[in-house]
Design an enzyme around this catalytic site. Structure first.
Site, PDB file in Angstrom:
ATOM      1  N   ASP A 208      39.821 114.814   3.288  1.00  0.00           N
ATOM      2  CA  ASP A 208      39.683 116.265   3.275  1.00  0.00           C
ATOM      3  C   ASP A 208      40.902 116.917   2.634  1.00  0.00           C
ATOM      4  O   ASP A 208      41.993 116.338   2.600  1.00  0.00           O
ATOM      5  CB  ASP A 208      39.542 116.788   4.705  1.00  0.00           C
ATOM      6  N   LYS A 230      37.022 120.748   0.876  1.00  0.00           N
ATOM      7  CA  LYS A 230      36.261 121.965   0.604  1.00  0.00           C
ATOM      8  C   LYS A 230      37.217 123.144   0.629  1.00  0.00           C
ATOM      9  O   LYS A 230      37.700 123.549   1.691  1.00  0.00           O
ATOM     10  CB  LYS A 230      35.156 122.158   1.643  1.00  0.00           C
TER      11      LYS A 230
END
Length: 437
Positions: A208, A230
């Protein structure tokens, strides 16, 4: 047999499963040796007039009498572990005559065999001999820690195919595994020991954006690293693509680590990834992480609970404008409920959130802190009030990632933050606190 000074032994690992091993002695030392032998699968006979209660509970044969000549018949190994040196010497002498390896607990130098200090981690066994048993044990403990946290090269070696493709290994078949690892709030030191070791063992790491990215630099060069972070409004990969990727790599036989910021199950979609593994028949494990909802305020000198101030707190995903359809957060309850509110992903809608809470009854003067890049060297902290925080944050150009804390506990930062290294100091882009000159 007295070992000569400076003599080096010949290290060897014995396969004792199903083989007879004699332990002479029934005390604490004999118990430790017997437990290890049972774990190794040995067929153990213990000879001693008295044995500890725990020894009697082990799956061993116990002869409650003193040792006598002939007791070693058929043995592959013997441990002399009584508190009587003369008995231990007699056992060792008989073993020597029968060509049976003997370990004396009271006099290692007089033993034909010696037990090292041992640590195990999965398929790795490390045995340490350093002449001095205490030094061996200290070295063993240090190595055990390094194995556990992955700072030693624990990853099994395997050939890899072309970069970016699933790795393969000769003789390796079947499904690999997935570990959903919570990497903590950002500081690499805040990942758990188990998480760090699994990362060091991984063949594929799917990371991530908010995970401890510095740890990726420590991985072996042939580890496949996929950046799946993201950013707000700009996802690198969809969640379905991430699910498919980790399942695909695991089905190819790889050890996959899904490295996530914070905790996998606190707004981390770890549950969705775990369900994808279940449905594909992929074995997985969850390694909890230090959630930013608690750690980031703590590192800024703000406890989310404090005696005499509040005994409860709520953690809220605030990525949606509360005035828009689809926002499912119960702002009415939050305005009157928990003493502390911790908002994640709230920066973009801070003005609307503040207005909503005030409209529903939260005092406009409620203290608020906005903490950017929490736990990292560039951490910045802005303190304000509910009615002014949106304007103050906009003026300071605060951008994600940031954690917002609402409640009277923010007032503790003035004292606690001053006593924490770097917590309240000026940074490259210092943030002024409301009321500061």
């Amino acid at each position: 047999m007295e070992a000569s000074a400076g003599m080096s032994g010949y290290p060897v690992e014995l396969e004792l499963a199903g083989r007879l091993v004699i332990v002479v002695g029934g005390g604490a030392v004999a118990l430790r040796r017997t437990k290890a032998l049972v774990d190794a699968g040995a067929n153990v006979t213990v000879i001693a007039p008295d044995v500890t209660g725990e020894m009697a509970d082990l799956p061993v044969t116990v002869r409650r009498r003193r040792y006598r000549a002939g007791d070693l018949a058929g043995a592959w190994l013997v441990h002399a572990a009584t508190n009587d040196p003369s008995v231990n010497a007699a056992v060792a002498a008989d073993a020597e005559g029968e060509r049976i390896w003997c370990v004396r607990a009271d006099h290692a130098a007089a033993s034909a065999a010696r037990t090292p200090a041992v640590t195990r981690l999965g398929a790795v066994t490390v045995a340490v001999t350093a002449g001095d048993p205490r030094r061996s044990q200290r070295l063993r403990s240090a190595i055990a820690l390094a194995l556990a946290d992955g700072s030693l090269p624990v990853r099994p070696q395997r050939r890899t195919s072309a970069p970016g493709a699933p790795s393969t290994a000769p003789g390796r078949t079947g499904t690999g595994s997935v570990a959903l690892v919570g990497g903590g709030p950002g500081d690499p030191g805040l990942i758990t020991v188990l998480g760090r070791r699994l990362l060091a063992e991984a063949d594929v790491v799917v990371a991530d954006r908010l995970g401890p990215s510095a740890l990726l630099d420590e991985l072996d060069p042939d580890v496949e690293i996929v950046l799946a972070g993201k950013a707000p409004g700009a996802p690198t990969m969809t969640q379905d693509q991430i699910n498919a990727l980790i399942v695909d790599r695991a089905l190819a036989g790889c050890r996959v680590v899904r490295l996530k910021g914070g905790d996998p199950f606190v707004f981390g979609r770890g549950g969705e990834e775990a369900l994808a593994c279940v449905r594909a028949g992929v074995p997985f494990q969850v390694v909890p992480g230090v959630t930013s909802a608690v750690a980031v305020p703590a590192c800024a000198g703000i406890p989310v609970t404090h005696r005499g101030i509040t005994q409860d707190f709520a953690v809220v995903s605030a990525h949606l404008d509360p005035s828009q359809p689809g926002a499912s957060v119960d702002w009415e309850s939050l305005a009157h409920g928990p003493g502390t509110l911790v908002l994640l992903m709230a920066v973009a809608h801070l003005e609307a959130i503040s207005a909503e809470l005030i409209k529903r009854g939260r005092a406009a003067t409620t203290p608020v802190a906005v903490i950017r890049d929490g736990t990292l060297p560039g951490q910045q902290v802005l303190t304000s009030t509910l009615e002014h925080v949106a304007a103050d944050a906009a003026r300071q150009r605060i951008r994600p990632p940031a954690v917002v804390v609402i409640g009277d506990v923010v007032g503790l930062r003035k004292e606690l933050g001053a006593g924490m290294p770097g917590s309240g100091t000026a940074r490259a882009q210092p943030l002024r606190e409301r009321g500061a000159a």
